[in-house]
Scaffold this active site. Sequence first.
Site, PDB file in Angstrom:
ATOM      1  N   GLU A  15       5.978  57.507  29.385  1.00  0.00           N
ATOM      2  CA  GLU A  15       7.075  58.372  28.984  1.00  0.00           C
ATOM      3  C   GLU A  15       7.711  58.461  27.747  1.00  0.00           C
ATOM      4  OE1 GLU A  15       9.750  58.192  32.505  1.00  0.00           O
ATOM      5  OE2 GLU A  15      10.221  60.284  32.126  1.00  0.00           O
ATOM      6  N   ASP A  16       7.712  57.252  26.919  1.00  0.00           N
ATOM      7  CA  ASP A  16       8.307  57.373  25.781  1.00  0.00           C
ATOM      8  C   ASP A  16       7.677  57.162  24.537  1.00  0.00           C
ATOM      9  OD1 ASP A  16      10.709  57.725  27.298  1.00  0.00           O
ATOM     10  OD2 ASP A  16      11.240  55.540  27.224  1.00  0.00           O
TER      11      ASP A  16
END
Length: 474
Positions: free
Chosen positions: A60-61
């Site tokens: 996600e990051d």
Amino acid sequence: MAKTERIRAAVRFATRAHEGQLRKTGEPYIVHPLATQKILEEWNMDEDTQIAGLLHDVVEDTGYTLEEIEGEFGKDVAFLVNGVTKLGKARQNMRDLGEYLPATSDNLLKLLIATGQDIRVLIIKLADRLHNLRTLSALPPAKQQKIARESLEVFGPLADRLQMGRVRVEIEETSFKYLDLKRYEFLKDLTAKRLEQADKKLKNAQEGVGAALKKEGLKYTNDGRVKSIYSLHKKLAKYNQDVDRIYDLIALRYIVEDVTTCYLVLGIIHALFSPMDGRFKDYIATPKQNGYQSLHTTVITPDKQVVEFQIRTKEMHDYAERGLAASFYYNEQKLTSAYARGQVDKLPMNLLWIKELQEATAKLSGGEKVDTRKLKLNMFADKIFVYTPKGDIIDLPKGSMPLDFAYRLHSEVGAKCTGAKVNGKLVNLNTRLMQGDIVEILTAKNTKPNPGWLTKAFSRHARSKIFSQLKKGS
Ligand code: MN
């Protein structure tokens, strides 16, 4: 425990991936995945789960992909990381859909559907959340409130389901402090004062029991348990805020060697003090839904002190505090993929509900109807699950009728309701909805709520909405 080579490789991978990123606390981001892994290690989780804990924010990051994770750490780890990532999104969708859901809604079943039914995904999420709560002070107040509320509604019940008593209490106490600091401090003061008042009398009771047990040659360890602030808050709401009616504010706990001794100790306590009527609970013979075992009894001592005693074995105590983690300790096995996905029958007794839940969710997500009444789980004993025509699952209290459903969708859908179809057939508004029904609400612009509706709605949510709409004359 020393980290395995695979776990150390995952630490290096995550450190590289999060390089240069900072948390709101100002620390390097890697602190968070490391803490998540540490928690999972404390819970005796298997290597794959710990690795997925280290990598849970990578997809996600950071610029790294799921394929790279699979290449380095294998399919199972990639599956878990993907599950955690998807879960974040599923929760977002649920929140969008659930804007009109009452705050108490237990979303566990829906969450498990979103995880692909591997309970380890939820456990990683729980560890992730626990660390985020521990460092919540770094976030702006609005975000703190949001996370604290969601933790109380979803992650507290989840920890309870997994019988992780200590984790549940930490989640509840921390969240409650952020949500209502004044109330938290008020109740903490109240408890402290009560404890002070009771201290001497409790000591007398404790010494009396201690002497009697010694005489019988029974070994035990002993601790006092003070009710957590959040449980006290919930219980006071049930008892009209009258703290004198809370008999288990303080409990004396006796931890003994085996089950037989539990009953012996109980006998000795009842011989010394008069037991209160209806306050004896044998959770050893009949464990709580989540597997909790103990004997509870409330007595009145000669100096008129009401005291709750809890008696259990060491193993029962460990389960109550550490739940799932203790299971794997006692069974000398880890929650590996086969167990976690319910492919193996040999789950410890107190975790069999995981398997049942997985079977139910597998069917639900495959579009099959599930008769949750047949589930031995009982975790949704007071709830039914019904469907919108589009297949969204809505949970309602048992006894709900079409108006309850309509108001759950949106208070305007409720207010404009002219009729309902259940499983494609027109029904009266006072029809009780059943497990698995597909419910469609018919609306018309000019319809208004009328007082008769109050007898055709069961849930507190719908009734209070109808009430306020009637008052407003809308
Ligand atoms: Mn995280």
